[in-house]
Design a protein around this motif. Structure first.
Motif, PDB file in Angstrom:
ATOM      1  N   LYS A 145       0.736   4.721   1.512  1.00 51.50           N
ATOM      2  CA  LYS A 145      -0.029   5.456   2.532  1.00 51.50           C
ATOM      3  C   LYS A 145      -0.167   6.961   2.224  1.00 51.50           C
ATOM      4  O   LYS A 145      -0.750   7.765   2.922  1.00 51.50           O
TER       5      LYS A 145
ATOM      6  N   GLY B 111      -8.361  -4.654   3.170  1.00 46.79           N
ATOM      7  CA  GLY B 111      -7.857  -3.173   3.174  1.00 46.79           C
ATOM      8  C   GLY B 111      -8.131  -2.423   1.710  1.00 46.79           C
ATOM      9  O   GLY B 111      -8.469  -3.012   0.653  1.00 46.79           O
ATOM     10  N   ASP B 112      -8.023  -1.414   1.667  1.00 47.38           N
ATOM     11  CA  ASP B 112      -8.471  -0.473   0.715  1.00 47.38           C
ATOM     12  C   ASP B 112      -7.263   0.586   0.418  1.00 47.38           C
ATOM     13  O   ASP B 112      -7.053   1.179   1.482  1.00 47.38           O
TER      14      ASP B 112
ATOM     15  N   GLU C 166      -5.557  -2.307  -1.138  1.00 48.67           N
ATOM     16  CA  GLU C 166      -4.877  -3.529  -1.576  1.00 48.67           C
ATOM     17  C   GLU C 166      -5.896  -4.426  -2.198  1.00 48.67           C
ATOM     18  O   GLU C 166      -5.536  -5.197  -3.077  1.00 48.67           O
TER      19      GLU C 166
ATOM     20  N   ASN D 110      -6.104  -5.059  11.072  1.00 43.81           N
ATOM     21  CA  ASN D 110      -7.192  -4.552  10.713  1.00 43.81           C
ATOM     22  C   ASN D 110      -8.316  -5.696  10.749  1.00 43.81           C
ATOM     23  O   ASN D 110      -7.928  -6.948  10.485  1.00 43.81           O
TER      24      ASN D 110
ATOM     25  N   ASP E 156       0.900  -1.066  -0.087  1.00 47.38           N
ATOM     26  CA  ASP E 156      -0.052   0.043  -0.012  1.00 47.38           C
ATOM     27  C   ASP E 156       0.855   1.025   0.026  1.00 47.38           C
ATOM     28  O   ASP E 156       2.030   1.128   0.556  1.00 47.38           O
TER      29      ASP E 156
END
Ligand code: AMP
Ligand code: GLY
Length: 417
Positions: A207, A282-283, A285, A278, A205
């Motif tokens: 970030k 995931g956002d 991913e 989490n 990711d």
């Protein structure tokens, strides 16, 4: 199988695309509340995804056989518990098990109890304790809000004053000051059925808001998968030393974890360290992970939701390179932009290997798609290698016109030629 997906982001659009690509008929999928892009593919129900009573009543009425919870908010609101109480299979942990994401101090306690490798941290209740913890670890400072803060709860900075300002902002939630961990970040998702786990495929990711990891942290500006630079045995090691012990510890605590265990990791010179868990996909991913999935997604998620992962096939992924680039509205992540029209989506979709996952979009009665601000959409592209996947994604995103919007141009750059 009738499936209800809760959420309205690009992650949920990617889940819908993943279900359809791997064999679920579009007619069997309902999304609540969805967005303009999702509504072009499946039925969207105008439902508050965070309301346990409304969601359960809807699911019962529509004979839903599997509910997939996208974001953290419905988990924290107890939607999965309400659905389970109505005997509906849910891919998403209980409110209590979702504390693995919602409370960083709870996650640290679980990791300590199960001997899971993570950064050293001090839990602080007062600003004096924060000062002492910053002195202890030294710069660069890592200061984390001990609660859900929409991706904005963490600051990594060498500026002591900025670290303290962040601590002051979130001190009411509690603060975690952590040692700085240096290395490549990896997101690895595991399906969990309460007893066992099954890994998906690693992704990375991006970030920070701007190129070269400059600017503030965001929900994620892009991702790619697979990660060709990972050491052999990485996934097995994370399963053995992180994911399975976490699931075992949750069981020991009487809070079995069913759903997606997202392991946020840093590969340091001293080995793998967990930086966060989490309790959901995931956002962004998910956009690249599910783009490469071949195995029927509905089958895997239902097996996890019903405690049957042991009998599910191992997930298979294509060896294509997948990348996603997030288009964000003007001012993101610091300020909100007004609604603005998006043009050029059709041209973007005509580029080879490209899909678009919508996030903050609405359709006007005349068919215009408007951006409502934040992360607006994800352009997802595959290619035989990252050079091709990048070429496709960036060609596509250049066709998309949204006043003031921005995106990173360096996603997966280091793995391309
Ligand atoms: P988190 O929400 O905990 O994943 O943190 C957001 C981002 O901050 C991560 O993706 C990392 O880039 C960074 N970060 C978090 N914890 C650390 C740490 N201990 N050392 C270095 N960077 C970190
Ligand atoms: N991409 C990071 C997250 O979903 O939390």
């Amino acid at each position: 199988m009738k499936i209800l997906v809760l959420g309205s982001g690009a992650r949920e659009h990617a889940i819908v695309k993943g279900l359809i690509r791997t064999g679920t008929p579009a007619a069997n999928i309902i999304v609540a509340p969805g967005n303009a892009g999702i509504a072009q593919e499946v039925h969207c129900a105008a439902l508050n995804a965070n309301d346990p009573i409304a969601v359960t009543a809807y699911a019962v009425e529509h004979a839903i056989e599997l509910a997939i919870i996208g974001p953290e908010a419905p988990l924290v609101a107890g939607v999965s518990d309400a659905l389970r109480a109505a005997d509906i299979a849910v891919f998403g942990p209980s409110q209590k098990a979702a504390q693995l994401e919602g409370s960083k101090s709870f996650a640290k306690e679980v990791m300590a109890a199960a001997d899971i490798p993570t950064g050293m941290a001090h839990e602080c209740r007062t600003l004096e304790e924060v000062e002492a913890a910053l002195d202890d670890f030294g710069a660069p400072y890592v200061v984390k809000a001990d609660g859900l803060a929409a991706g904005k709860g963490v600051i990594v900075t060498s500026d002591r004053e900025a670290a303290m300002a962040h601590a002051r902002k979130f001190i009411d939630m509690g603060i975690l000051v952590e040692e700085f961990l240096d290395g490549q970040e990896v997101s690895l998702f595991f399906l969990a059925d309460g007893l066992t786990v099954m890994p998906l495929t690693p992704a990375q990711d991006f970030k920070r808001a701007y190129n070269d990891d400059k600017g503030p942290n965001t929900g994620g500006m892009g991702a790619y998968s697979p990660l060709p630079w990972l050491p052999a045995g990485f996934v097995d090691e994370v399963q053995r030393t992180v994911a399975q012990p976490t699931i075992d510890e949750m069981n020991r605590l009487g809070e079995p974890f069913v759903g997606l265990l997202y392991c946020g990791l840093i590969l340091t010179a001293r080995g793998i360290r967990v930086i966060e868990f989490n309790a959901r996909f995931g956002d962004p991913e998910t956009q690249v992970v599910l783009r490469r999935l071949i195995t029927p997604l509905a089958l895997l998620l239902r097996a996890a939701a019903t405690g049957n992962l042991e009998t599910a096939p191992d997930p298979i992924f294509t060896d294509e390179a997948a990348i996603t680039v997030v288009l964000a509205s003007e001012g993101y992540p610091d300020s909100a932009a007004p609604n603005r029209p998006i043009h050029g989506l059709h041209h973007a979709l005509a580029v080879e290997g490209v899909e678009i996952c919508h996030a903050a979009t609405v359709a006007l009665p005349d068919g215009t798609i408007e951006a409502t601000g934040g992360r607006v959409l994800s352009v997802v592209a595959v290619g035989k290698d990252f050079t091709h996947a990048r070429k496709h994604a960036y060609q596509a995103i250049e066709h998309i016109k949204l006043e003031g919007s921005h995106y990173r141009t360096d996603i997966a750059k280091k793995v391309a030629n």
